[in-house]
Write a protein that holds these residues in place. Structure first.
Motif, PDB file in Angstrom:
ATOM      1  N   GLY A  37       0.832  -1.192   0.000  1.00  0.00           N
ATOM      2  CA  GLY A  37       0.000   0.000   0.000  1.00  0.00           C
ATOM      3  C   GLY A  37       0.874   1.251   0.000  1.00  0.00           C
ATOM      4  N   THR A  39       1.299   3.566   2.164  1.00  0.00           N
ATOM      5  CA  THR A  39       2.037   3.836   3.400  1.00  0.00           C
ATOM      6  C   THR A  39       3.329   3.023   3.431  1.00  0.00           C
ATOM      7  N   LEU A  66       1.297  -9.905   4.429  1.00  0.00           N
ATOM      8  CA  LEU A  66      -0.064  -9.971   4.953  1.00  0.00           C
ATOM      9  C   LEU A  66      -1.085 -10.564   3.994  1.00  0.00           C
ATOM     10  N   ASP A  67      -0.959 -10.217   2.715  1.00  0.00           N
ATOM     11  CA  ASP A  67      -2.094 -10.522   1.845  1.00  0.00           C
ATOM     12  C   ASP A  67      -1.724 -10.459   0.367  1.00  0.00           C
ATOM     13  N   TYR A  80       0.726  -7.863  -5.050  1.00  0.00           N
ATOM     14  CA  TYR A  80       1.553  -7.502  -3.904  1.00  0.00           C
ATOM     15  C   TYR A  80       2.930  -8.166  -3.979  1.00  0.00           C
ATOM     16  N   GLY A 130      -0.467  -1.243   7.751  1.00  0.00           N
ATOM     17  CA  GLY A 130      -1.140   0.000   7.392  1.00  0.00           C
ATOM     18  C   GLY A 130      -2.555  -0.146   7.929  1.00  0.00           C
ATOM     19  N   ILE A 131      -3.407   0.760   7.540  1.00  0.00           N
ATOM     20  CA  ILE A 131      -4.813   0.654   7.967  1.00  0.00           C
ATOM     21  C   ILE A 131      -5.698   1.117   6.818  1.00  0.00           C
ATOM     22  N   GLY A 132      -6.759   0.387   6.572  1.00  0.00           N
ATOM     23  CA  GLY A 132      -7.682   0.797   5.519  1.00  0.00           C
ATOM     24  C   GLY A 132      -8.554   1.950   6.005  1.00  0.00           C
ATOM     25  N   HIS A 136      -9.656  -1.696   8.123  1.00  0.00           N
ATOM     26  CA  HIS A 136      -9.128  -3.052   7.922  1.00  0.00           C
ATOM     27  C   HIS A 136      -7.626  -3.101   8.159  1.00  0.00           C
ATOM     28  N   GLY A 138      -4.392  -5.842   7.126  1.00  0.00           N
ATOM     29  CA  GLY A 138      -4.287  -6.846   6.077  1.00  0.00           C
ATOM     30  C   GLY A 138      -5.481  -6.562   5.184  1.00  0.00           C
ATOM     31  N   PHE A 139      -6.245  -7.619   4.885  1.00  0.00           N
ATOM     32  CA  PHE A 139      -7.518  -7.378   4.192  1.00  0.00           C
ATOM     33  C   PHE A 139      -8.661  -7.886   5.060  1.00  0.00           C
ATOM     34  N   ARG A 165      -7.340   3.644  -6.918  1.00  0.00           N
ATOM     35  CA  ARG A 165      -6.364   4.650  -7.335  1.00  0.00           C
ATOM     36  C   ARG A 165      -5.104   4.019  -7.928  1.00  0.00           C
ATOM     37  N   PHE A 166      -4.888   2.744  -7.642  1.00  0.00           N
ATOM     38  CA  PHE A 166      -3.722   2.062  -8.199  1.00  0.00           C
ATOM     39  C   PHE A 166      -4.035   1.366  -9.529  1.00  0.00           C
ATOM     40  N   LYS A 200      -8.036   8.459   6.759  1.00  0.00           N
ATOM     41  CA  LYS A 200      -7.859   7.441   7.791  1.00  0.00           C
ATOM     42  C   LYS A 200      -8.377   7.908   9.153  1.00  0.00           C
TER      43      LYS A 200
HETATM   44  C1  GLP Z   1      -4.468  -2.358   1.363  1.00  0.00           C
HETATM   45  C2  GLP Z   1      -3.697  -3.417   2.140  1.00  0.00           C
HETATM   46  C3  GLP Z   1      -3.576  -3.058   3.591  1.00  0.00           C
HETATM   47  C4  GLP Z   1      -3.139  -1.617   3.750  1.00  0.00           C
HETATM   48  C5  GLP Z   1      -4.163  -0.719   3.130  1.00  0.00           C
HETATM   49  C6  GLP Z   1      -3.878   0.763   3.291  1.00  0.00           C
HETATM   50  O1  GLP Z   1      -5.834  -2.498   1.431  1.00  0.00           O
HETATM   51  N1  GLP Z   1      -4.292  -4.696   2.035  1.00  0.00           N
HETATM   52  O2  GLP Z   1      -2.659  -3.935   4.223  1.00  0.00           O
HETATM   53  O3  GLP Z   1      -2.988  -1.312   5.105  1.00  0.00           O
HETATM   54  O4  GLP Z   1      -4.183  -1.034   1.746  1.00  0.00           O
HETATM   55  O5  GLP Z   1      -3.109   1.181   2.255  1.00  0.00           O
HETATM   56  P1  GLP Z   1      -2.560   2.640   2.044  1.00  0.00           P
HETATM   57  O6  GLP Z   1      -1.326   2.721   2.836  1.00  0.00           O
HETATM   58  O7  GLP Z   1      -2.293   2.685   0.560  1.00  0.00           O
HETATM   59  O8  GLP Z   1      -3.611   3.579   2.468  1.00  0.00           O
END
Ligand code: GLP
Length: 245
Positions: A37, A39, A66-67, A80, A130-132, A136, A138-139, A165-166, A200
């Motif tokens: 992600g 972050t 994580l995923d 990933y 990170g955090i969704g 969330h 991970g996922f 966005r990706f 966030k």
């Molecule tokens: C994805 C990943 C998460 C990550 C999240 C936040 O959904 N599965 O593990 O924490 O994105 O990503 P970003 O740092 O791009 O906001």
């Protein structure tokens, strides 16, 4: 759970990288739990820099991620595995055989069995998170219950939108992912979660200021981890009204 407020996002990333680097310096064959992600993308350059300056040796390190998105092959630029290779592994002296990102293509059930076996192999010394926007980790999406073990997850509309966005469009974003479960994440010896930005704020408010474990904000489980650190910048701390003691 410890909350650290830094001056800005760059300082947050430097600090998270330092925490990971210190684990490796103290234990050269450490097992790192890694994240992807935007972050994480901002954190890995600091680990690469430490390596380039001869301050960090990845030769004995192993990693598990994580995923992974279901349906994206390892060479897909948004997978990933691709992310990890291009943001970290290709730039340090890690043996790729010691890196693990669960496969997103082929037989999902078989991939899950492999993932669970891999997770059970050796404890994770430090897990980066990170955090969704919906909380969330991970996922592990919000829901009435949270799964403990690695599993297949249907992604929420809000996650698909946030991660679009990706991709070229929302349609291209995979609808499912394979993720470590909450129990897997909580089994890591240390957790470090980094968050920034207004999107966030809601999730981080619940994590940092709330006084409950809330399945609709999965990140809140880390409140009960014995060694969890949440790193946020001053701007986000001000936004959610968090005052460091
Ligand atoms: C994805 C990943 C998460 C990550 C999240 C936040 O959904 N599965 O593990 O924490 O994105 O990503 P970003 O740092 O791009 O906001």
């Amino acid at each position: 759970m410890q909350v650290i407020v830094t001056e800005n996002f760059t300082e947050s990333c430097k600090l998270a990288a330092k925490m990971i680097a210190d684990v490796v310096r103290n234990k050269p064959d450490a097992r790192l739990g890694l994240a992807t992600g935007g972050t994480a993308e901002a954190i890995y350059p600091f680990l690469v820099k430490e390596y380039q300056e001869g301050k960090l040796d990845f030769s004995k390190v192993s990693t598990v991620n994580l995923d992974e998105y279901v349906g994206l092959a390892p060479d897909h630029p948004q997978s990933y595995r691709y992310f990890m290779d291009h943001n970290l592994f290709n730039h340090v002296n890690i043996d790729k055989k010691n890196t693990y990102v669960v496969g997103g293509t082929g037989d999902v059930e078989k991939n899950l069995v492999d993932f669970r076996r891999k997770i059970a192999e050796k404890p994770i010394d430090i897990q980066l998170l990170g955090i969704g926007e919906n909380g969330h980790i991970g996922f592990n999406e919000p829901g009435s219950t949270l799964k403990l073990n690695a599993h297949l997850e249907n992604l929420n509309e809000s996650t698909i939108k946030a991660n679009s966005r990706f991709f070229n469009s929302m349609d291209e974003v995979p609808k499912q992912a394979i993720t470590m479960g909450i129990g897997d994440i909580m089994s890591a010896k240390r957790l470090v979660l980094v968050a920034t930005g207004p999107k966030k704020a809601n999730a981080v408010r619940g994590l940092v200021l709330g006084d409950e474990l809330d399945c609709s904000n999965p990140s809140t489980v880390i409140k009960v981890h014995p060694d969890a650190t949440v790193i946020i910048d001053r701007e986000l701390a001000d936004m959610i009204g968090y005052k460091a003691e």
